[in-house]
Design an enzyme around this catalytic site. Structure first.
Site, PDB file in Angstrom:
ATOM      1  N   HIS A 140       7.908  25.960  71.683  1.00 18.18           N
ATOM      2  CA  HIS A 140       7.645  27.109  72.550  1.00 18.18           C
ATOM      3  C   HIS A 140       8.908  27.475  73.313  1.00 18.18           C
ATOM      4  O   HIS A 140       9.565  26.611  73.896  1.00 18.18           O
ATOM      5  CB  HIS A 140       6.532  26.795  73.547  1.00 18.18           C
ATOM      6  CG  HIS A 140       6.374  27.827  74.628  1.00 18.18           C
ATOM      7  ND1 HIS A 140       6.546  27.558  75.969  1.00 18.18           N
ATOM      8  CD2 HIS A 140       6.070  29.153  74.543  1.00 18.18           C
ATOM      9  CE1 HIS A 140       6.365  28.654  76.677  1.00 18.18           C
ATOM     10  NE2 HIS A 140       6.069  29.637  75.836  1.00 18.18           N
ATOM     11  N   SER A 141       9.277  28.753  73.274  1.00 17.58           N
ATOM     12  CA  SER A 141      10.413  29.266  74.041  1.00 17.58           C
ATOM     13  C   SER A 141      11.674  28.455  73.730  1.00 17.58           C
ATOM     14  O   SER A 141      12.119  28.427  72.588  1.00 17.58           O
ATOM     15  CB  SER A 141      10.058  29.237  75.536  1.00 17.58           C
ATOM     16  OG  SER A 141      10.947  30.003  76.295  1.00 17.58           O
ATOM     17  N   LEU A 142      12.243  27.784  74.717  1.00 18.52           N
ATOM     18  CA  LEU A 142      13.449  26.987  74.488  1.00 18.52           C
ATOM     19  C   LEU A 142      13.246  25.963  73.379  1.00 18.52           C
ATOM     20  O   LEU A 142      14.142  25.707  72.570  1.00 18.52           O
ATOM     21  CB  LEU A 142      13.849  26.286  75.786  1.00 18.52           C
ATOM     22  CG  LEU A 142      15.070  25.372  75.727  1.00 18.52           C
ATOM     23  CD1 LEU A 142      16.320  26.147  75.359  1.00 18.52           C
ATOM     24  CD2 LEU A 142      15.261  24.669  77.066  1.00 18.52           C
TER      25      LEU A 142
END
Length: 334
Positions: A140-142
């Protein structure tokens, strides 16, 4: 202490535990997992000894399940996947990691900045420990950006890659690299001085929730905070809490990776790729830049999907039922 500099170093060292060891990582440094009880509904805690300290994780699913690393986003922790994983196929062996300085994992030593190269090293170390020659990544994301970099660097090791609300690391632009580096250095020094000044002032649980909800522009709600705070909040006084993450992470990881370099790595990816973009999540680049990267992935990857789902940046945590069927279908046939 003979002088002021020695006092400062002593203080810094004890505010940010180092747990350094000159010994190489070995099997004896691993905390074993109870293979009989780790399941989708009852994950097991796991601790892996790095050279600088411990990396913590939660392990879900059967020991003989398909191996998957789940990597959370910036300032979150392994709890980011607590609501999603129970809705995924039961034949997945998912190791949800607290990345360095997050959750129950130790921070990096003083003067060592966080960056994406370290995440690749951590993934490879863990994969070698589990003897996983090939595995999947859900990020998720990073965490998704880390997975994308790893899949391009070690294409033979990753069979499936799921990126939640991210496509890649925000590319470094040549014309602003000096400004970004200057800003990062100044922010890190400011945070270091704050650490030297002493511990954070404790806050109430309600204030901590409000900070996370407002800080994510409403992407997190009270229920999501309750989940993340199991690993992300530490009680230090009666009715007083501080965030468990390393304060230096507020400067954001150093990530000077040019667009051209990331496109080159995208051409190397052989894994099946699923990108789920949340409609109200942040767009770190223009849509056409995302499209360019997606097209580059199709060079060697036989399956590249881009799906948009209604919701904000943490939809996988706040509304996992909208995401789980898509991911489950992606893993079908394993």
């Amino acid at each position: 202490m003979e002088n002021e500099s020695e006092k400062k170093f002593f203080r810094l060292k004890h505010i940010i535990p180092r747990n350094l060891s000159a010994a190489s990582v070995s099997a004896s440094a691993i905390q074993p997992v109870n293979k009989q009880t780790a399941s989708v509904n009852a994950p097991e805690e796991f601790v892996f000894k790095m050279t600088y300290g411990n990396v913590a994780a939660k392990i879900w699913g059967p020991p003989d399940g398909h191996p998957v690393f789940a990597i959370h986003g910036w300032l979150d922790n392994a709890g980011s996947f607590d609501a999603l994983i129970p809705l995924l196929p039961p034949n997945l062996r998912i190791v949800a990691v607290d990345t360095a300085g997050h959750g129950f994992s130790d921070p990096f030593p003083p003067d060592i900045a966080y960056n994406f190269v370290d995440s690749a090293l951590a993934i490879e170390r863990l994969a070698r420990h589990f003897k996983w020659e090939k595995f999947s990544i859900i990020g998720h994301s990073l965490g998704g950006a880390m997975g994308m970099l790893f899949a391009g660097t070690f294409p033979e090791k990753v069979d499936k890659l799921v990126c939640l609300d991210v496509v890649r690391v925000i590319p470094t632009k040549t014309e602003t690299i000096d400004l970004r580096l200057r800003k990062a250095v100044n922010k890190l020094l400011k945070l270091e001085n704050a650490i030297l000044a002493g511990p954070e002032k404790p806050m109430s649980y309600e204030v901590a929730v409000d900070k996370c909800v407002t800080g994510t522009f409403g992407s997190l709600d009270k229920k999501a905070c309750d989940i993340l705070f199991k690993r992300g909040l530490r009680k230090v006084a009666e009715d007083g809490y501080v965030f468990s993450r390393d304060r230096r992470l507020l400067a954001a990881p150093l990530s000077f990776i040019a667009k051209e370099h990331q496109l080159f790595l995208a051409h190397k990816v052989t894994a099946d790729v699923l990108v789920i973009k949340f409609s109200e999540g942040p767009y770190f680049e223009a849509p056409e830049d995302y499209e360019e990267h997606i097209e580059a992935l199709k060079t060697k990857s036989k399956r590249v999907q881009y799906v948009q789902v209604e919701g904000m940046h943490h939809t996988h945590l706040t509304n996992p039922a909208s995401v789980a069927p898509i991911i489950s279908d992606f893993f079908k046939g394993l």
